[in-house]
Motif scaffolding. Structure first.
Motif, PDB file in Angstrom:
ATOM      1  N   GLN A 144       0.832  -1.199   0.000  1.00 18.55           N
ATOM      2  CA  GLN A 144       0.000   0.000   0.000  1.00 18.55           C
ATOM      3  C   GLN A 144       0.865   1.245   0.000  1.00 18.55           C
ATOM      4  O   GLN A 144       1.812   1.360   0.783  1.00 18.55           O
ATOM      5  N   GLU A 146       1.890   4.796   0.997  1.00 19.69           N
ATOM      6  CA  GLU A 146       1.586   5.614   2.170  1.00 19.69           C
ATOM      7  C   GLU A 146       1.851   7.092   1.941  1.00 19.69           C
ATOM      8  O   GLU A 146       1.217   7.941   2.546  1.00 19.69           O
ATOM      9  N   GLY A 147       2.800   7.405   1.067  1.00 19.20           N
ATOM     10  CA  GLY A 147       3.066   8.814   0.805  1.00 19.20           C
ATOM     11  C   GLY A 147       4.405   9.016   0.141  1.00 19.20           C
ATOM     12  O   GLY A 147       5.193   8.072   0.005  1.00 19.20           O
ATOM     13  N   VAL A 148       4.645  10.240  -0.310  1.00 19.69           N
ATOM     14  CA  VAL A 148       5.925  10.602  -0.905  1.00 19.69           C
ATOM     15  C   VAL A 148       6.740  11.341   0.151  1.00 19.69           C
ATOM     16  O   VAL A 148       6.283  12.355   0.693  1.00 19.69           O
ATOM     17  N   LEU A 149       7.927  10.836   0.467  1.00 22.29           N
ATOM     18  CA  LEU A 149       8.806  11.461   1.456  1.00 22.29           C
ATOM     19  C   LEU A 149       9.805  12.313   0.693  1.00 22.29           C
ATOM     20  O   LEU A 149      10.669  11.810  -0.022  1.00 22.29           O
ATOM     21  N   ARG A 150       9.657  13.619   0.853  1.00 23.07           N
ATOM     22  CA  ARG A 150      10.427  14.562   0.040  1.00 23.07           C
ATOM     23  C   ARG A 150      11.865  14.671   0.530  1.00 23.07           C
ATOM     24  O   ARG A 150      12.105  14.830   1.728  1.00 23.07           O
ATOM     25  N   LEU A 164       6.972   5.821  -0.187  1.00 18.46           N
ATOM     26  CA  LEU A 164       7.004   4.776   0.835  1.00 18.46           C
ATOM     27  C   LEU A 164       5.780   3.876   0.696  1.00 18.46           C
ATOM     28  O   LEU A 164       4.641   4.347   0.655  1.00 18.46           O
TER      29      LEU A 164
END
Lengths: 181, 187
Positions: A144, A146-150, A164
């Protein structure tokens, strides 16, 4: 070259895989998004298998007819606080891209890993924002997003945005029981 | 004729209730102030630690963790510590990243103090650490107050990380926030 996905298998690496290993890991395109340097000789391939692949807590060769065409690695974190988490990585020889091989191998690896490491609750995969192929692989394998870690980390000297993904042991149980597609 | 409704020309903002906010190093001499928040189970609720029960443990923490810390400051009102704020550092491929954490004595919650302290750190940390590109913070999904602090301080919410930590024997989901050196920071 269409590959019958039922011929894909996972097994530990052997020193005898060195030639095949050099074939895929000697390619810049293969190592582009990995922290590994592209291998430049069969000796380096042999050393890598001996020093990294074989002692690794969970690394498997992705094989077609028992010949190595890639790897899948799952690395549990060390330390009391983090041992319930592990990091997932995968690579398939460039000439075999686009046929669903990595996705199949990823699914097989996740299933086997949660059996081998029952204390791990969370599997993580960090994928470069620009690496769309690998994003599709992990998504189709059931991770799944979860988001983009900049600007999360440096890979090969370049600061990267990383997507991620996670796969929980509870996702795995639900899938196994037929609750998830 | 005088208007019977009273109009406040200078509305007190919550931030004005504690204007004299400063950050300074935390030392063993601050042990009594430290014990005020360290013994409070409301403060410890989303932290990895259990509330402290004795001064010796508090002194050990200050000596072993606070003093050698790469960046930790007491949050002070009128130079009295009412909490602490810190940034961790990483090495190698992760040196671009630091993790922000903070605690505040519960009596001072709800007045914008944490938001202001986070803002003060955001103003200086990227200059003090030129290699830092990303300040991140992981907040419990249920800790809405702390999520608001970071949003008001200009952090971007990046996503929910499922079962990211095990806290006091239970898996917790955490929300990931980040502030980049290149982001606009509210002054």
């Amino acid at each position: 070259m269409e590959i019958d996905l039922s011929k894909i298998s996972l097994r530990p690496f052997k020193l005898e895989d060195a030639d095949d290993f050099f074939l895929f890991a000697g390619d810049d395109q293969f190592t582009m998004n990995l922290r590994w340097k592209t291998l430049t000789s069969k000796q380096e391939a042999l050393d890598h298998i001996k020093d990294v692949c074989i002692p690794h807590p969970w690394r498997r060769s992705i094989c077609i007819d028992d010949r190595s065409i890639g790897f899948v690695s799952i690395f549990p974190f060390s330390g009391e606080e983090d041992k319930f988490k592990a990091n997932f990585g995968i690579g398939v020889a460039v000439k075999y891209w686009g046929q669903g091989i990595a996705t199949r191998a990823a699914k097989m690896a996740v299933s086997q890993f949660f059996v081998d490491f029952p204390e791990v609750v969370r599997l993580e995969a960090y994928v470069d924002v620009e690496n769309l192929g690998s994003q599709r692989v992990v998504e189709k394998a059931g991770f799944q997003k979860e988001g983009v870690l900049r600007k999360y980390a440096y890979v090969k000297g370049k600061l990267r945005d990383l997507v991620l993904y996670s796969f929980l042991s509870t996702d795995f149980q639900a899938e196994a029981e037929g609750c998830l597609p | 004729m005088e208007d019977t409704s009273v109009v406040q020309l200078h509305q007190n903002k919550p931030e004005d209730e504690c204007p004299n906010l400063s950050l300074r190093p935390l030392d063993v001499s601050d042990i009594d102030a430290f014990m005020v928040w360290a013994t409070d189970e409301k403060v410890a609720r989303f932290c990895t630690w259990e509330p402290y029960t004795n001064k010796e443990d508090g002194l050990s923490f200050i000596k072993n963790t606070v003093l050698p810390h790469p960046w930790l400051r007491a949050i002070c009102v009128d130079d009295r510590p009412i909490g602490a704020i810190s940034v961790t550092s990483n090495s190698g491929n992760d040196k671009c990243r630091g993790e922000l954490g903070y605690v505040l004595a519960s009596k001072y919650w709800g007045r914008g103090i944490a938001t202001k302290a986070v803002g003060m750190v955001a103003e200086t940390i990227f200059d003090e650490w030129p290699h830092l590109e990303r300040l991140e913070a992981l907040v419990d999904v249920e800790n809405l107050g702390s999520q608001r602090v970071l949003e008001k301080a200009g952090f971007q919410r990046e996503g929910v990380l499922r079962k990211y930590v095990v806290l006091k024997g239970r898996s917790r989901d955490r929300v990931m926030f980040s502030l980049l050196s290149t982001d606009h920071r509210p002054t």
